[in-house]
Design a protein around this motif. Structure first.
Motif, PDB file in Angstrom:
ATOM      1  N   GLN A  35      11.178  -5.495  -1.203  1.00 54.85           N
ATOM      2  CA  GLN A  35      10.056  -4.775  -1.798  1.00 54.85           C
ATOM      3  C   GLN A  35      10.458  -3.392  -2.289  1.00 54.85           C
ATOM      4  N   TYR A  36      11.249  -2.685  -1.494  1.00 54.80           N
ATOM      5  CA  TYR A  36      11.554  -1.287  -1.816  1.00 54.80           C
ATOM      6  C   TYR A  36      12.614  -1.121  -2.898  1.00 54.80           C
ATOM      7  N   LEU A  37      13.651  -1.947  -2.858  1.00 54.36           N
ATOM      8  CA  LEU A  37      14.786  -1.716  -3.757  1.00 54.36           C
ATOM      9  C   LEU A  37      14.423  -1.769  -5.240  1.00 54.36           C
ATOM     10  N   PRO A  38      13.623  -2.729  -5.708  1.00 51.37           N
ATOM     11  CA  PRO A  38      13.276  -2.720  -7.136  1.00 51.37           C
ATOM     12  C   PRO A  38      12.568  -1.440  -7.561  1.00 51.37           C
TER      13      PRO A  38
ATOM     14  N   VAL B 103       8.161  11.283  -3.796  1.00 55.08           N
ATOM     15  CA  VAL B 103       7.886  10.148  -2.914  1.00 55.08           C
ATOM     16  C   VAL B 103       7.878  10.571  -1.445  1.00 55.08           C
ATOM     17  N   TRP B 104       8.762  11.482  -1.071  1.00 57.24           N
ATOM     18  CA  TRP B 104       8.967  11.830   0.341  1.00 57.24           C
ATOM     19  C   TRP B 104       7.699  12.285   1.064  1.00 57.24           C
ATOM     20  N   PRO B 105       6.894  13.172   0.495  1.00 56.13           N
ATOM     21  CA  PRO B 105       5.672  13.582   1.209  1.00 56.13           C
ATOM     22  C   PRO B 105       4.728  12.427   1.488  1.00 56.13           C
ATOM     23  N   MET B 106       4.733  11.409   0.633  1.00 60.75           N
ATOM     24  CA  MET B 106       3.893  10.250   0.871  1.00 60.75           C
ATOM     25  C   MET B 106       4.353   9.482   2.100  1.00 60.75           C
ATOM     26  N   LEU B 107       5.660   9.494   2.362  1.00 57.69           N
ATOM     27  CA  LEU B 107       6.199   8.766   3.505  1.00 57.69           C
ATOM     28  C   LEU B 107       5.957   9.503   4.811  1.00 57.69           C
ATOM     29  N   VAL B 108       6.153  10.811   4.804  1.00 59.58           N
ATOM     30  CA  VAL B 108       6.010  11.576   6.051  1.00 59.58           C
ATOM     31  C   VAL B 108       4.559  11.952   6.321  1.00 59.58           C
ATOM     32  N   GLY B 109       3.713  11.907   5.304  1.00 58.65           N
ATOM     33  CA  GLY B 109       2.327  12.304   5.496  1.00 58.65           C
ATOM     34  C   GLY B 109       1.341  11.162   5.422  1.00 58.65           C
ATOM     35  N   GLU B 110       1.849   9.910   5.361  1.00 59.16           N
ATOM     36  CA  GLU B 110       0.949   8.773   5.221  1.00 59.16           C
ATOM     37  C   GLU B 110       0.155   8.538   6.495  1.00 59.16           C
TER      38      GLU B 110
ATOM     39  N   ARG C  74       0.837  -1.203   0.000  1.00 61.00           N
ATOM     40  CA  ARG C  74       0.000   0.000   0.000  1.00 61.00           C
ATOM     41  C   ARG C  74       0.867   1.248   0.000  1.00 61.00           C
ATOM     42  N   ARG C  75       1.933   1.245   0.802  1.00 59.70           N
ATOM     43  CA  ARG C  75       2.854   2.386   0.830  1.00 59.70           C
ATOM     44  C   ARG C  75       3.481   2.597  -0.540  1.00 59.70           C
ATOM     45  N   ILE C  76       3.935   1.520  -1.150  1.00 57.82           N
ATOM     46  CA  ILE C  76       4.585   1.609  -2.458  1.00 57.82           C
ATOM     47  C   ILE C  76       3.612   2.094  -3.519  1.00 57.82           C
ATOM     48  N   GLU C  77       2.393   1.569  -3.500  1.00 63.68           N
ATOM     49  CA  GLU C  77       1.385   2.009  -4.476  1.00 63.68           C
ATOM     50  C   GLU C  77       1.107   3.499  -4.344  1.00 63.68           C
ATOM     51  N   ASN C  78       1.001   3.983  -3.113  1.00 65.78           N
ATOM     52  CA  ASN C  78       0.764   5.414  -2.903  1.00 65.78           C
ATOM     53  C   ASN C  78       1.924   6.252  -3.435  1.00 65.78           C
ATOM     54  N   ALA C  79       3.136   5.802  -3.150  1.00 67.16           N
ATOM     55  CA  ALA C  79       4.313   6.548  -3.585  1.00 67.16           C
ATOM     56  C   ALA C  79       4.429   6.570  -5.100  1.00 67.16           C
ATOM     57  N   MET C  80       4.202   5.425  -5.733  1.00 68.25           N
ATOM     58  CA  MET C  80       4.339   5.363  -7.184  1.00 68.25           C
ATOM     59  C   MET C  80       3.228   6.132  -7.883  1.00 68.25           C
ATOM     60  N   ALA C  81       2.050   6.178  -7.270  1.00 67.15           N
ATOM     61  CA  ALA C  81       0.975   6.996  -7.833  1.00 67.15           C
ATOM     62  C   ALA C  81       1.360   8.464  -7.818  1.00 67.15           C
ATOM     63  N   ALA C  82       2.049   8.887  -6.750  1.00 63.81           N
ATOM     64  CA  ALA C  82       2.499  10.278  -6.666  1.00 63.81           C
ATOM     65  C   ALA C  82       3.526  10.580  -7.754  1.00 63.81           C
TER      66      ALA C  82
END
Length: 207
Positions: free
Chosen positions: A141-144, A102-109, A77-85
Motif C-alpha cells: 500500500q505504501y510504496l506506490p 506527510v510526517w506531521p500526519m503520521l505523528v499527529g494522527e 485512511r492514513r494514506i488519504e490523510n497524508a496525500m491530502a496534506a
C-alpha cells in the motif's frame, strides 16, 4: 487472539451484496480503530457491525480475512490523510518537501489509528506464518504512494529504491518515537533524512 472460522462464506455476486459487505467492513474498521486488535474476534466484530458472526462469514473468509481487510482500510485512511496534506501543501514541491508534509500526519494522527497499525505490524512480526500479510500488504500500500512522490523524470528503479529507503526510515522513526519517547532525537533524524533526499534530488538534477 483471532478466530479462524471459514466455511460459511458464499459469493453474493450482486451490487447489493457488495454494498452490504462494504458497509459491514466500515463498521468493523471503525471498531478496530477505537478498540484495537486485542481480543478481536468474529463475535466482537459482529456486535460492532450490528449483525451476527454467521452473516460476517457470508461476506468474509473468516476472522483473519476480516482483520486483514479492516487493517487495509485503516491504512487507506492514513494514506488519504497524508496525500491530502501533500495536495494542499505544495503539490509541485521537492521530494523532501512532500515527505515533510506527510510526517506531521503520521505523528499527529488519531491515537487509535496509529495504535492499531502498530499492533498489526507487531502481530506480523510475532507470528509471520499466520499474519505475514499484515506486514506485506502494508508495503504494497505504501510504496506506490512514495514512488509517486519522487520526481517523474527518475527511472523506476531509482524511484523504488528511494521509496524503500523512505518507508523503512519513517517506520523506524515511528517505532523509536513509540518505544523511547525521544521526540527530539527522532526530529533530528527526520531532518537528516530530508537533507539526504535533497542531496539525492540535487544529484539527479545535476545528472
Amino acid at each position: 487472539m483471532v478466530e479462524t472460522n471459514a466455511g460459511y462464506r458464499r459469493s453474493t455476486g450482486t451490487p447489493r451484496g457488495e454494498a452490504r459487505r462494504r458497509e459491514l467492513l466500515e463498521r468493523v474498521t471503525d471498531d478496530l480503530a477505537v478498540n484495537g486488535l486485542v481480543d478481536f474476534s468474529l463475535r466482537r466484530a459482529a456486535r460492532a457491525a450490528g449483525t451476527t458472526h454467521k452473516v460476517l462469514l457470508y461476506h468474509f473468509d473468516g476472522a483473519e480475512d476480516l482483520l486483514r481487510q479492516a487493517v487495509f482500510k485503516l491504512r487507506e485512511r492514513r494514506i488519504e490523510n497524508a496525500m491530502a496534506a501533500v495536495a494542499e501543501g505544495a503539490p509541485k514541491s521537492s521530494l523532501a518537501d512532500r515527505v515533510r508534509l506527510v510526517w506531521p500526519m503520521l505523528v499527529g494522527e488519531e491515537a487509535g489509528l496509529a495504535r492499531v497499525l502498530d499492533q498489526a505490524m507487531g502481530l506480523a512480526m510475532y507470528d509471520p506464518e499466520r499474519h505475514r500479510d499484515l506486514g506485506r500488504h502494508a508495503s504494497e500500500q505504501y510504496l506506490p504512494i512514495l514512488v509517486g512522490l519522487c520526481p517523474p523524470e527518475w527511472s523506476e528503479r531509482r524511484k523504488r529504491g528511494v521509496a524503500e529507503m523512505v518507508l523503512a526510515t519513517l517506520r523506524g522513526f515511528l517505532l523509536e518515537r513509540l518505544i523511547s519517547g525521544d521526540e527530539e532525537g527522532v526530529a533530528a533524524g527526520f531532518e537528516a533524512l530530508l537533507r539526504a533526499l535533497e542531496r539525492e534530488e540535487a544529484a539527479g538534477t545535476a545528472a
